[in-house]
Structure formats: structure tokens, C-alpha cells
Enzyme design. Structure first.
Site, short mmCIF file in Angstrom:
data_model
loop_
_atom_site.label_atom_id
_atom_site.label_comp_id
_atom_site.label_asym_id
_atom_site.label_seq_id
_atom_site.Cartn_x
_atom_site.Cartn_y
_atom_site.Cartn_z
N HIS A 1 8.05 43.42 24.11
CA HIS A 1 9.44 43.84 23.91
C HIS A 1 10.21 43.82 25.22
O HIS A 1 9.63 43.73 26.31
CB HIS A 1 9.50 45.25 23.30
CG HIS A 1 8.93 46.32 24.18
ND1 HIS A 1 7.57 46.54 24.30
CD2 HIS A 1 9.51 47.24 25.00
CE1 HIS A 1 7.35 47.54 25.13
NE2 HIS A 1 8.52 47.98 25.59
N ARG B 1 4.03 43.91 32.84
CA ARG B 1 5.26 43.09 32.87
C ARG B 1 4.94 41.61 33.03
O ARG B 1 3.95 41.25 33.64
CB ARG B 1 6.16 43.54 34.03
CG ARG B 1 6.64 44.98 33.94
CD ARG B 1 7.53 45.34 35.13
NE ARG B 1 8.03 46.70 35.02
CZ ARG B 1 7.38 47.77 35.47
NH1 ARG B 1 6.22 47.63 36.07
NH2 ARG B 1 7.90 48.97 35.33
#
Length: 396
Positions: free
Chosen positions: A241, A260
Site C-alpha cells: 500500500h 519500503r
């Protein structure tokens, strides 16, 4: 106990008074000084070591008063530009990553999270159905060429999670110069196609903020979700997301673990993200998380984890009093609008607290089985607020 939230000034936050975080911080803390040039991204409420709340009356931190940590972390976010493409590890992964690299993964907990829009809100959330990803790759030929014939042919032959994984891994491991060239080609020659697919504004915005970043091309793999105030998304472990813009309430397990892989100047752990992420695709409409309506004043967002649930309160100003039924678990209330007299029980006895926009209150276990929201003087606004608590609503 009335609390002071902990404000975070990340560069992706909204600037000055335009930030909902800054507005609430000003209302919450008389000592808060607004800097019009500063960005205000998050307000943390809870006991996490990176931003523990302070009890206004004594100046003590909430964890010291409670003598333990709450199982959840409660936040307000105000987003001006995209946050990173990311996933959160499951519990086993979090424990391993924390042990191996504690400087990056700073606690051993998982981080499922819930975001509830306060303003119109945009996010990328989960993979699209494989057939939709295939169609985008076909339509945007520079992307098809970047991925290569072998990966694209596999997706055509069997559009499923496995072949999406092949294509996405190929994307994430592509040479940076080739990624930049692909993005530039799409930006220059595919404006009409981007507009037809309702991607033009978000593509241009993300590419402006993160030029040439591989995360820009994730727009052709991930669901673009538009939330209106009160609508929510739930992000379980390993759900890819990225929040793109807007203000929201967020609640999560008490963790700050993030893996990340794009749209960020921070460390990108691409290999770990590809190992962790769930590649199964679903239609974007299925990504919206529906609350349970309790009565006209209350809805509850009940995620499939024990760590937290969020109660949404909207009490009409004409209602003289409202009694909220609760279980004996410590909760945190933040007020967004209106004013009420909060009547609850504490170890020291009954207590009345007048709460209004920006008020943050820890509701102790002694307050069960109910807290009362009595009408405050001279208030003709509806009262709105959110309460984070342990998820005692969840049926095992």
C-alpha cells in the site's frame, strides 16, 4: 487523564495551518507553537517509545502511569504527498527482522493498520486482479517493454498471483535508468491513455514528487482507492500500500515496522518486500472496510486482529446525553468537533471532563461498563470523535 499528542514533522505532511495535525495540535496543547513553514504529518497517541503521549496534569508519560504499553497506536495523519510503497511484516517476520536488523526494524511486533478518512483520501491498496494488470501492461507499451517478453507472456498465459509476482519482481529489479526512461516515455506519449484510465492526475503528481522512481509504475499494478470521510481501508500483514493524499485517523498494532520499496528517500528493502508481499489481486471495491453500525450515534471498525478496534462517535447536538457501553480496557478518545461533558469513573472516583475539538483523553478500565457524553453549555454543533481500544468486539 487528558493527554498531549506527539507531533511528527515528516516532509510528506501538510504545511502550516493547512495540516489537520497542526490544527488539532493547536487545539490540544496551549504550548504548541505553529510554524507556517513547517510540515505537520502525524500526531501519535499511545505508548509507543518513538512518540509516547504525555499526561497533561502531571507531565508524566502515559507508559509510566499505566506501567505497561497499550496494544495499539492511534494517530492522525495529514498527507500532502505520497508515502512510500510499503508492506508491514507479520509477527514472525517482525521478530526475525528486529533481531537481524534492529536499526531498521525497531520492534518485534506486527503492524496491521486501519485508516479512516477525515477528508477525501487517496491510497494505493493491494494488487489489482491479474487480468486488469495484464490489460494495463498491454496498453502502456513502454511498461511491457521494460518487463520483457518472457514475463509478459507468462502473465498472458496464466493471469494469476504467481505471474503477477514474476512481472512485479522484474519491475522492482529493473535498472534505474531503464525505469526512468519508461516513466518519461509514458509521461510524454500516453497522456490520453492515462486520462482515460483516470490515472493522469495521480501519475503526474507522484512523478513530480518522485521523478523516475520505480514506485510511479506501481500505479499499473495496485488498486487506486478513493475514500470519502468515514470510509476506511484495513491493511493486514503483507498488504502492499501507499497513502497518496488527504487526512485520516489511523490505528494499528503498537509498532513502527515498515518494509519500503518505492516513493521514498528512505532505505528500500526491495528483497524483503518481494518475499513478504501478498500478490493476490482483488477488485478495488472489495478493499473498503465496512464498519458495524451499533446505533444512530456509533459505528465500530472491527479488524480481524485482537490488537485494536476503533469506535466512531457522532452525537447530534440536540441529544441531551449519550451513554456509550464499553468493556474494561484502556481506551483513547480524540475529539474532532463539538463539545460534551465526559462523565466517567476513575480510581479516584467519578470525574467530569469538558472535551472539545483537539481534546485527547485516556479512558481507564475503571470507567466500564459505560461512559456518558452529556450536553455541554452553549454548544450547537454535533459532537464527533474516535475512540481506539483493544479489540474486545472481535468474536474468536
Amino acid at each position: 487523564m487528558e493527554l498531549t499528542g506527539w507531533v511528527k514533522n515528516y516532509e510528506w505532511g501538510r504545511q502550516g495551518i493547512s495540516s489537520a495535525v497542526a490544527q488539532l495540535a493547536m487545539a490540544n496543547d496551549p504550548d504548541f507553537t505553529l510554524d507556517d513553514e513547517e510540515t505537520y504529518a502525524e500526531m501519535w497517541m499511545g505508548t509507543h517509545v518513538c512518540g509516547v503521549s504525555v499526561v497533561k496534569e502531571t507531565g508524566e508519560t502515559l507508559d509510566r502511569v499505566l506501567k505497561n504499553d497499550l496494544p495499539y497506536l492511534f494517530k492522525v495523519l495529514s498527507i500532502n504527498k505520497a508515502l512510500s510503497i510499503q508492506v508491514h511484516p507479520n509477527k514472525c517476520e517482525a521478530e526475525r527482522l528486529h533481531q537481524e536488523r534492529p536499526e531498521i526494524y525497531k520492534d518485534p511486533n506486527h503492524k496491521p493498520e486501519l485508516a479512516i478518512a477525515l477528508t477525501p483520501f487517496k491510497a494505493l491498496c493491494g494488487f489489482m486482479p491479474a487480468a486488469d494488470i495484464r490489460d494495463y501492461i498491454d496498453e502502456f507499451q513502454p511498461l511491457s517493454q521494460l518487463l520483457g517478453k518472457e514475463a509478459v507472456d507468462q502473465l498472458h498465459e496464466s493471469p494469476n498471483a504467481e505471474t503477477v509476482k514474476v512481472c512485479y519482481e522484474q519491475l522492482m529489479k529493473s535498472d534505474e535508468s531503464e525505469i526512468s526512461k519508461c516513466i518519461e516515455d509514458i509521461a510524454n506519449n500516453y497522456q490520453k491513455e492515462l486520462k482515460f484510465n483516470e490515472l493522469l492526475d495521480v501519475f503526474n503528481s507522484v512523478n513530480k514528487d518522485f521523478p523516475g522512481d520505480v514506485g510511479v509504475l506501481s500505479l499499473f499494478f495496485l488498486n487506486l482507492i478513493h475514500l470519502q470521510p468515514g470510509e476506511a481501508i484495513y491493511l493486514g500483514a503483507n498488504e502492499i500500500h501507499a497513502y497518496l493524499g488527504g487526512d485520516c485517523i489511523e490505528c494499528m498494532a503498537c509498532s513502527d515496522n515498515v518494509i519500503r520499496a518505492g516513493l521514498t528517500p528512505k532505505y528500500k528493502d526491495v528483497e524483503q518486500l518481494l518475499q513478504s508481499v501478498n500478490f493476490a489481486g482483488v477488485h478495488p471495491d472489495l478493499k473498503k472496510f465496512q464498519p458495524l453500525r451499533v446505533d444512530e450515534q456509533v459505528q465500530v471498525y472491527i479488524p480481524p486482529v485482537p490488537d485494536f478496534a476503533v469506535i466512531s462517535l457522532k452525537i447530534q447536538h440536540s441529544l441531551k446525553t449519550y451513554k456509550l457501553q464499553i468493556q474494561p480496557y484502556g481506551s483513547i478518545l480524540i475529539v474532532l468537533n463539538g463539545s460534551r461533558t465526559l462523565r466517567l469513573k476513575t480510581q479516584a472516583g467519578a470525574k467530569d471532563i469538558v472535551v472539545s475539538r483537539g481534546s485527547i483523553v485516556y479512558i481507564p478500565v475503571e470507567s466500564a461498563p459505560e461512559v456518558e457524553f452529556a450536553k455541554a453549555e452553549d454548544c450547537d454543533e454535533d459532537f464527533t470523535g474516535y475512540i481506539a481500544s483493544f479489540n474486545y468486539f472481535r468474536v474468536a
